[in-house]
Design a protein around this motif. Sequence first.
Motif, PDB file in Angstrom:
ATOM      1  N   ALA A   1      12.676   0.330  -1.207  1.00  0.00           N
ATOM      2  CA  ALA A   1      13.559   1.405  -0.752  1.00  0.00           C
ATOM      3  C   ALA A   1      12.874   2.487   0.084  1.00  0.00           C
ATOM      4  O   ALA A   1      13.421   2.913   1.103  1.00  0.00           O
ATOM      5  CB  ALA A   1      14.269   2.029  -1.951  1.00  0.00           C
ATOM      6  N   PRO A   2      11.690   2.993  -0.282  1.00  0.00           N
ATOM      7  CA  PRO A   2      11.114   4.096   0.496  1.00  0.00           C
ATOM      8  C   PRO A   2      10.785   3.747   1.939  1.00  0.00           C
ATOM      9  O   PRO A   2      10.773   4.630   2.800  1.00  0.00           O
ATOM     10  CB  PRO A   2       9.845   4.459  -0.288  1.00  0.00           C
ATOM     11  CG  PRO A   2      10.111   4.000  -1.679  1.00  0.00           C
ATOM     12  CD  PRO A   2      10.905   2.747  -1.508  1.00  0.00           C
ATOM     13  N   VAL A   3      10.495   2.474   2.217  1.00  0.00           N
ATOM     14  CA  VAL A   3      10.209   2.089   3.600  1.00  0.00           C
ATOM     15  C   VAL A   3      11.471   1.603   4.313  1.00  0.00           C
ATOM     16  O   VAL A   3      11.578   1.718   5.538  1.00  0.00           O
ATOM     17  CB  VAL A   3       9.097   1.026   3.668  1.00  0.00           C
ATOM     18  CG1 VAL A   3       9.592  -0.356   3.300  1.00  0.00           C
ATOM     19  CG2 VAL A   3       8.450   0.997   5.047  1.00  0.00           C
ATOM     20  N   GLU A   4      12.430   1.098   3.573  1.00  0.00           N
ATOM     21  CA  GLU A   4      13.654   0.601   4.189  1.00  0.00           C
ATOM     22  C   GLU A   4      14.573   1.742   4.608  1.00  0.00           C
ATOM     23  O   GLU A   4      15.135   1.718   5.710  1.00  0.00           O
ATOM     24  CB  GLU A   4      14.385  -0.337   3.232  1.00  0.00           C
ATOM     25  CG  GLU A   4      13.643  -1.638   2.951  1.00  0.00           C
ATOM     26  CD  GLU A   4      14.401  -2.518   1.993  1.00  0.00           C
ATOM     27  OE1 GLU A   4      15.289  -3.255   2.463  1.00  0.00           O
ATOM     28  OE2 GLU A   4      14.122  -2.473   0.778  1.00  0.00           O
ATOM     29  N   LYS A   5      14.746   2.732   3.733  1.00  0.00           N
ATOM     30  CA  LYS A   5      15.581   3.889   4.064  1.00  0.00           C
ATOM     31  C   LYS A   5      14.891   5.165   3.575  1.00  0.00           C
ATOM     32  O   LYS A   5      15.283   5.757   2.557  1.00  0.00           O
ATOM     33  CB  LYS A   5      16.975   3.750   3.462  1.00  0.00           C
ATOM     34  CG  LYS A   5      17.841   2.720   4.178  1.00  0.00           C
ATOM     35  CD  LYS A   5      19.316   2.921   3.895  1.00  0.00           C
ATOM     36  CE  LYS A   5      20.151   1.978   4.743  1.00  0.00           C
ATOM     37  NZ  LYS A   5      21.618   2.111   4.437  1.00  0.00           N
TER      38      LYS A   5
ATOM     39  N   GLY B   1       0.823  -1.199   0.000  1.00  0.00           N
ATOM     40  CA  GLY B   1       0.000   0.000   0.000  1.00  0.00           C
ATOM     41  C   GLY B   1       0.856   1.247   0.000  1.00  0.00           C
ATOM     42  O   GLY B   1       1.954   1.261   0.558  1.00  0.00           O
ATOM     43  N   VAL B   2       0.346   2.304  -0.603  1.00  0.00           N
ATOM     44  CA  VAL B   2       1.170   3.499  -0.762  1.00  0.00           C
ATOM     45  C   VAL B   2       1.420   4.191   0.573  1.00  0.00           C
ATOM     46  O   VAL B   2       2.495   4.766   0.792  1.00  0.00           O
ATOM     47  CB  VAL B   2       0.541   4.455  -1.803  1.00  0.00           C
ATOM     48  CG1 VAL B   2      -0.680   5.184  -1.237  1.00  0.00           C
ATOM     49  CG2 VAL B   2       1.576   5.430  -2.333  1.00  0.00           C
ATOM     50  N   GLN B   3       0.463   4.161   1.496  1.00  0.00           N
ATOM     51  CA  GLN B   3       0.689   4.786   2.797  1.00  0.00           C
ATOM     52  C   GLN B   3       1.788   4.053   3.557  1.00  0.00           C
ATOM     53  O   GLN B   3       2.702   4.669   4.121  1.00  0.00           O
ATOM     54  CB  GLN B   3      -0.599   4.792   3.616  1.00  0.00           C
ATOM     55  CG  GLN B   3      -0.448   5.407   5.014  1.00  0.00           C
ATOM     56  CD  GLN B   3      -0.179   6.892   4.973  1.00  0.00           C
ATOM     57  OE1 GLN B   3      -0.986   7.669   4.463  1.00  0.00           O
ATOM     58  NE2 GLN B   3       0.959   7.314   5.504  1.00  0.00           N
ATOM     59  N   GLY B   4       1.717   2.732   3.576  1.00  0.00           N
ATOM     60  CA  GLY B   4       2.725   1.962   4.288  1.00  0.00           C
ATOM     61  C   GLY B   4       4.103   2.067   3.672  1.00  0.00           C
ATOM     62  O   GLY B   4       5.110   2.094   4.384  1.00  0.00           O
ATOM     63  N   LEU B   5       4.171   2.126   2.347  1.00  0.00           N
ATOM     64  CA  LEU B   5       5.463   2.172   1.662  1.00  0.00           C
ATOM     65  C   LEU B   5       6.065   3.573   1.662  1.00  0.00           C
ATOM     66  O   LEU B   5       7.270   3.743   1.856  1.00  0.00           O
ATOM     67  CB  LEU B   5       5.314   1.671   0.224  1.00  0.00           C
ATOM     68  CG  LEU B   5       6.596   1.656  -0.615  1.00  0.00           C
ATOM     69  CD1 LEU B   5       7.643   0.738  -0.002  1.00  0.00           C
ATOM     70  CD2 LEU B   5       6.293   1.228  -2.047  1.00  0.00           C
TER      71      LEU B   5
END
Length: 266
Positions: free
Chosen positions: A249-253, A32-36
């Motif tokens: 990548a956006p959620v990892e860093k 989901g875009v919010q979570g990511l």
Amino acid sequence: MTVPQITALRLNDAPADTVKDVLFVGAGLGTGVQGLWGETAQQLTDRFHVVGWDLPGHDASPAHTDELSISDLAQAVADLVRSQHETGSIAAGAKVYYAGVSINGAVALQLGLDHGDLFDGIAPICTGAKIGEPASWKERAELVEKAGTPTMVAGSAARWFAEGFIEAQPTRATTLLHTLQDADRHSYARLCEALAGFDVRERLGEISTPIVSIQGSDDQVCSVDDGAFIAENVQHGTAEVVDGVAHQAPVEKPEAVAELLRTRFA
């Protein structure tokens, strides 16, 4: 082929009187875009209004069970951008950018091919001009349609994140995995079939919109070489690598991804 309905979400609260540029973002298959993108969006309040959208059958977007293509997804995004221009949600004179992960990186490239005039810059992230093999995507579509998206959770957890991420950031990781588990199986299958038909390697030279290709150093799905190939074959491309990151990548860093988008999108 039919253009799906998608739901847009405002991901940050950047002050309207100080921030003019708009960044549209999209998430990968099963997420989901919010979570990511939520953490990254908060890092960008100084520069962008961030607007995300969910894939069909994922989180906020309705299910879509008809056959579709990556071009159809790109058309849905283009319609969203034009609608926001018409309603004044995008301020006059604002620059507009796009960043998408995995399948949404494919959408990003398709936007460059079909709707490049709408964007001042595009960032395909953790993706390739061709992702995987058609037969594998068709097999996955058949499996998920029969058995559901929970069959994908264990394998995705292994592929999506760099070693140690789930232990270090369990909430971020499980949020994405819950979206995968709850995604509409038919929509997921149609998206797999869309990826089976996606290959723009021979068309990258047609893309004139500036491209910033961002890959994770540890990505098992789309390699650093895949990102370099994109950057080398579009008309105006640069390649970036985020160390210690796999396929999300956006959620990892989030800080590193935000800094690249802030500085590379002039």
